[in-house]
Design an enzyme around this catalytic site. Structure first.
Site, PDB file in Angstrom:
ATOM      1  N   ASP A  95       0.908  -1.308  -0.076  1.00  0.00           N
ATOM      2  CA  ASP A  95       0.041   0.177   0.097  1.00  0.00           C
ATOM      3  C   ASP A  95       0.886   1.274  -0.100  1.00  0.00           C
ATOM      4  OD1 ASP A  95       1.194   0.069   2.410  1.00  0.00           O
ATOM      5  OD2 ASP A  95      -0.787  -0.744   3.398  1.00  0.00           O
ATOM      6  N   GLU A 117      -0.695  -9.130  -1.171  1.00  0.00           N
ATOM      7  CA  GLU A 117      -1.083  -8.530   0.352  1.00  0.00           C
ATOM      8  C   GLU A 117      -2.364  -7.758   0.145  1.00  0.00           C
ATOM      9  OE1 GLU A 117       0.587  -5.815   3.148  1.00  0.00           O
ATOM     10  OE2 GLU A 117       1.416  -7.233   4.022  1.00  0.00           O
ATOM     11  N   GLU A 131      -2.017   5.159   3.259  1.00  0.00           N
ATOM     12  CA  GLU A 131      -2.243   3.536   2.776  1.00  0.00           C
ATOM     13  C   GLU A 131      -3.386   3.021   2.623  1.00  0.00           C
ATOM     14  OE1 GLU A 131      -0.389   4.925   5.244  1.00  0.00           O
ATOM     15  OE2 GLU A 131       1.784   4.571   4.625  1.00  0.00           O
ATOM     16  N   HIS A 207       6.350   5.033  12.720  1.00  0.00           N
ATOM     17  CA  HIS A 207       6.673   6.118  11.244  1.00  0.00           C
ATOM     18  C   HIS A 207       5.472   6.398  10.811  1.00  0.00           C
ATOM     19  CE1 HIS A 207       5.583   3.248   8.487  1.00  0.00           C
ATOM     20  NE2 HIS A 207       5.906   2.074   9.200  1.00  0.00           N
ATOM     21  N   ARG A 209       2.631   8.438   9.032  1.00  0.00           N
ATOM     22  CA  ARG A 209       2.205   9.950   8.914  1.00  0.00           C
ATOM     23  C   ARG A 209       1.365  10.435   9.705  1.00  0.00           C
ATOM     24  NH1 ARG A 209       4.892  11.589   3.663  1.00  0.00           N
ATOM     25  NH2 ARG A 209       6.244   9.922   3.269  1.00  0.00           N
ATOM     26  N   HIS A 239      13.329   5.553  12.959  1.00  0.00           N
ATOM     27  CA  HIS A 239      12.966   5.777  11.355  1.00  0.00           C
ATOM     28  C   HIS A 239      13.723   6.992  10.570  1.00  0.00           C
ATOM     29  CE1 HIS A 239      10.573   6.313   7.732  1.00  0.00           C
ATOM     30  NE2 HIS A 239      10.262   5.171   7.654  1.00  0.00           N
TER      31      HIS A 239
HETATM   32  C1  UD1 Z   1       6.825   4.747   3.415  1.00  0.00           C
HETATM   33  C2  UD1 Z   1       5.363   4.343   3.081  1.00  0.00           C
HETATM   34  C3  UD1 Z   1       4.601   3.675   4.191  1.00  0.00           C
HETATM   35  C4  UD1 Z   1       5.383   2.605   4.531  1.00  0.00           C
HETATM   36  C5  UD1 Z   1       6.849   3.080   4.985  1.00  0.00           C
HETATM   37  C6  UD1 Z   1       7.818   2.049   5.530  1.00  0.00           C
HETATM   38  C7  UD1 Z   1       4.170   6.030   1.485  1.00  0.00           C
HETATM   39  C8  UD1 Z   1       3.502   7.150   1.529  1.00  0.00           C
HETATM   40  N1  UD1 Z   1       4.781   5.568   2.576  1.00  0.00           N
HETATM   41  O1  UD1 Z   1       6.603   5.780   4.539  1.00  0.00           O
HETATM   42  O2  UD1 Z   1       3.447   3.216   3.471  1.00  0.00           O
HETATM   43  O3  UD1 Z   1       4.894   1.921   5.853  1.00  0.00           O
HETATM   44  O4  UD1 Z   1       7.358   3.580   4.020  1.00  0.00           O
HETATM   45  O5  UD1 Z   1       9.010   2.497   6.221  1.00  0.00           O
HETATM   46  O6  UD1 Z   1       4.524   5.165   0.317  1.00  0.00           O
HETATM   47  N2  UD1 Z   1      14.340   8.175   4.448  1.00  0.00           N
HETATM   48  C9  UD1 Z   1      15.815   8.076   4.345  1.00  0.00           C
HETATM   49  N3  UD1 Z   1      16.236   6.928   3.942  1.00  0.00           N
HETATM   50  C10 UD1 Z   1      15.506   5.693   3.761  1.00  0.00           C
HETATM   51  C11 UD1 Z   1      13.998   5.776   3.718  1.00  0.00           C
HETATM   52  C12 UD1 Z   1      13.558   7.152   4.195  1.00  0.00           C
HETATM   53  O7  UD1 Z   1      16.374   9.020   4.823  1.00  0.00           O
HETATM   54  O8  UD1 Z   1      16.107   4.719   3.355  1.00  0.00           O
HETATM   55  C13 UD1 Z   1      13.590   9.491   4.805  1.00  0.00           C
HETATM   56  C14 UD1 Z   1      13.865  10.643   3.741  1.00  0.00           C
HETATM   57  O9  UD1 Z   1      14.222  11.808   4.214  1.00  0.00           O
HETATM   58  C15 UD1 Z   1      12.398  10.330   3.100  1.00  0.00           C
HETATM   59  C16 UD1 Z   1      11.538  10.060   4.529  1.00  0.00           C
HETATM   60  O10 UD1 Z   1      12.230   9.094   5.309  1.00  0.00           O
HETATM   61  O11 UD1 Z   1      11.987  11.595   2.257  1.00  0.00           O
HETATM   62  C17 UD1 Z   1       9.936   9.569   4.403  1.00  0.00           C
HETATM   63  O12 UD1 Z   1      10.240   8.474   3.372  1.00  0.00           O
HETATM   64  P1  UD1 Z   1       8.717   7.834   2.489  1.00  0.00           P
HETATM   65  O13 UD1 Z   1       8.998   6.642   1.712  1.00  0.00           O
HETATM   66  O14 UD1 Z   1       8.246   9.194   1.771  1.00  0.00           O
HETATM   67  O15 UD1 Z   1       7.858   7.805   3.602  1.00  0.00           O
HETATM   68  P2  UD1 Z   1       7.781   6.855   4.908  1.00  0.00           P
HETATM   69  O16 UD1 Z   1       7.337   7.602   6.031  1.00  0.00           O
HETATM   70  O17 UD1 Z   1       9.109   6.102   4.905  1.00  0.00           O
HETATM   71  N1  UDP Z   2      12.306  -3.456  10.353  1.00  0.00           N
HETATM   72  C1  UDP Z   2      13.872  -3.588  10.126  1.00  0.00           C
HETATM   73  N2  UDP Z   2      14.673  -2.796  10.860  1.00  0.00           N
HETATM   74  C2  UDP Z   2      14.238  -1.894  11.722  1.00  0.00           C
HETATM   75  C3  UDP Z   2      12.761  -1.606  11.901  1.00  0.00           C
HETATM   76  C4  UDP Z   2      11.689  -2.736  11.144  1.00  0.00           C
HETATM   77  O1  UDP Z   2      14.363  -4.379   9.229  1.00  0.00           O
HETATM   78  O2  UDP Z   2      14.955  -1.173  12.309  1.00  0.00           O
HETATM   79  C5  UDP Z   2      11.311  -4.304   9.495  1.00  0.00           C
HETATM   80  C6  UDP Z   2      10.347  -5.204  10.192  1.00  0.00           C
HETATM   81  O3  UDP Z   2      10.929  -6.135  10.697  1.00  0.00           O
HETATM   82  C7  UDP Z   2       9.145  -5.364   9.200  1.00  0.00           C
HETATM   83  C8  UDP Z   2       9.486  -4.169   8.272  1.00  0.00           C
HETATM   84  O4  UDP Z   2      10.846  -3.433   8.513  1.00  0.00           O
HETATM   85  O5  UDP Z   2       9.504  -6.573   8.689  1.00  0.00           O
HETATM   86  C9  UDP Z   2       8.405  -3.181   8.655  1.00  0.00           C
HETATM   87  O6  UDP Z   2       8.626  -1.853   8.172  1.00  0.00           O
HETATM   88  P1  UDP Z   2       8.021  -0.585   8.382  1.00  0.00           P
HETATM   89  O7  UDP Z   2       7.641  -0.555   9.852  1.00  0.00           O
HETATM   90  O8  UDP Z   2       8.983   0.764   7.899  1.00  0.00           O
HETATM   91  O9  UDP Z   2       6.742  -0.422   7.526  1.00  0.00           O
HETATM   92  P2  UDP Z   2       5.349  -0.901   7.462  1.00  0.00           P
HETATM   93  O10 UDP Z   2       5.299  -2.658   7.750  1.00  0.00           O
HETATM   94  O11 UDP Z   2       4.319  -0.263   8.478  1.00  0.00           O
HETATM   95  O12 UDP Z   2       4.723  -0.722   6.047  1.00  0.00           O
END
Ligand code: UD1
Ligand code: UDP
Length: 382
Positions: A95, A117, A131, A207, A209, A239
């Site tokens: 999602d 999923e 999501e 994490h 939003r 995060h």
């Molecule tokens: C995204 C997904 C969310 C998912 C989550 C898993 C959307 C809208 N949201 O949220 O559904 O649950 O990922 O974690 O698709 N960043 C880094 N390095 C990384 C990853 C993220 O620096 O490897 C920082 C960046 O500043 C980035 C911010 O995190 O802009 C947010 O990342 P983004 O993918 O937009 O949203 P998440 O909150 O991670």
């Molecule tokens: N996870 C990880 N390292 C971390 C935190 C989470 O590998 O420090 C893994 C966790 O085991 C799970 C996945 O990341 O499989 C979940 O990701 P996240 O919570 O970012 O996203 P969501 O599942 O809410 O979309």
């Protein structure tokens, strides 16, 4: 048969890894993997662990990206690759923005989409945000639905999705979890040091939003719990989202019993979860994994799309209220009976064979239907 998988965030990487591995192993399938790079470091850790080498890496992530800019950049960059590869089927997971754009761009090229999923619902369009709407839209766009549980399938049927196009497979996260827990593992020195003490460990992640404006209450509850329970420590892989880091900095100061650490690679994270006493999280995937390791989860959200875990008694919704988190967590710390009854529940989310099931469905009968029946049906509707 050419199957393209599209993924871009950490959880998509973890949950699609077993599917991509199974596709790669199959001599009758040409597997093309597209990593949008919506996440960078957090996904790279996963690719390395599962030894996945995507055919395309789009490096799309920008620091502090908004959903709007991410969506438009993704549409522009994913489209030409789908056009060039012209796969017979596109598989997306879950999602995220990558999921929605992957499904939509494939749909625009009239390429059938399989949704892994499928069917998770809260039926609250703002929770989780965005999501819930992403997955509803993807289920409308998809021709095939790989649902993790029977109740996910029912959600789809309730939305008039043809039952013949839905297969219950279990969640691929359990495949990933079992693959990792079966391997021998040693903690790096920093984690070893944390687990040297005899303290009970609470594992915390946040994490979402829709929670960003309320995270201070979650962290205040954690501060109180640690202050009042000297035998408790918190491990908090923070995060990478800069907005989350800012609130963490503002609310959680130097505290030897709260370990603020970088996101862990999946292997370390799973083993930290195994060593923990309980988990507090707003994550989706962790709600599915922790029960598999016998760990109670306090879900720091007001809704969950995983009611199976709540019904089974392994997940408890506590929202972002300081008082509620503090009370429920304290109860589990002091009341052994309450703790044991949550920890003893078996995992309702899968048995580790989801990826094989998905790939065999694609290969054997369903794919014929997709190419001969579904696509025609889709085209007729246009
Ligand atoms: C995204 C997904 C969310 C998912 C989550 C898993 C959307 C809208 N949201 O949220 O559904 O649950 O990922 O974690 O698709 N960043 C880094 N390095 C990384 C990853 C993220 O620096 O490897 C920082 C960046 O500043 C980035 C911010 O995190 O802009 C947010 O990342 P983004 O993918 O937009 O949203 P998440 O909150 O991670
Ligand atoms: N996870 C990880 N390292 C971390 C935190 C989470 O590998 O420090 C893994 C966790 O085991 C799970 C996945 O990341 O499989 C979940 O990701 P996240 O919570 O970012 O996203 P969501 O599942 O809410 O979309």
């Amino acid at each position: 048969m050419k199957v393209m998988t599209i993924f871009g965030t950490r959880p998509e990487g973890i949950k699609m890894a077993p599917v991509i591995q199974a596709l790669n192993r199959d001599p009758f399938i040409e597997s093309v993997a597209l990593n949008t790079g919506q996440h960078k470091e957090m996904l790279d850790q996963v690719l390395e662990l599962f030894q996945l080498v995507p055919d395309y890496n789009l490096h799309i992530m920008k620091n502090g990206q908004t959903v709007e800019e991410l969506t438009s950049r993704l549409i522009q960059t994913v489209t030409p690759i789908i056009q060039k590869e012209a796969p017979d089927l596109v598989l997306v997971h879950g999602d995220t923005t990558t999921t929605l754009v992957g499904a939509y761009t494939a749909f625009l090229q009239k390429i059938p989409v399989g949704h892994v999923e499928a069917g998770l619902r809260t039926d609250n369009k703002y929770s989780p945000f965005p999501e819930e709407i992403n997955r509803q839209l993807v289920d409308r766009l998809a021709s095939y639905h790989f649902a993790a549980t029977p109740s996910n399938k029912q959600n789809l049927i309730d939305e008039k999705i043809n039952a013949d196009h839905i297969i219950v497979t279990g969640n691929t996260v359990i495949d990933a979890l079992l693959q990792i827990t079966e391997q021998p593992h040693l903690f790096p020195a920093a984690l070893k040091k944390i687990f040297k003490s005899e303290k009970k460990t609470i594992l915390l992640t946040t994490h979402r939003r829709e929670n960003l404006k309320d995270l201070q209450y979650v962290y205040r509850a954690i501060n109180r719990i640690v202050k009042e329970n000297k035998d408790v420590q918190v491990v908090f892989p923070v995060h990478k989202n800069p907005k989350i880091r800012a609130t963490v900095r503002a609310e959680i100061g130097e505290n030897e019993n709260i370990h603020l650490i970088e996101p862990l690679d999946y292997q370390d994270f799973v083993h930290v979860m195994k060593q923990s006493y309980l988990v507090i999280t707003d994550s989706g995937g962790i709600q599915e994994e922790a029960p598999g390791l016998g760990k109670p989860v306090l879900v720091a959200r007001n809704t969950t799309e995983r009611p199976e875990g709540v019904e089974a008694g392994t997940l408890k919704l506590v929202g972002t209220s300081e008082e509620k988190i503090y009370t429920e967590c304290t109860r589990l710390l002091v009341n052994e009976t309450a703790y044991k009854s949550m920890a003893a529940i078996s995992n309702p989310f899968g048995n580790g064979e989801a990826a094989a099931h998905i790939v065999s469905c694609i290969k054997n009968n369903i794919f014929e239907n997709i190419s001969e029946g579904m696509l025609e049906e889709t085209l007729e509707r246009i």
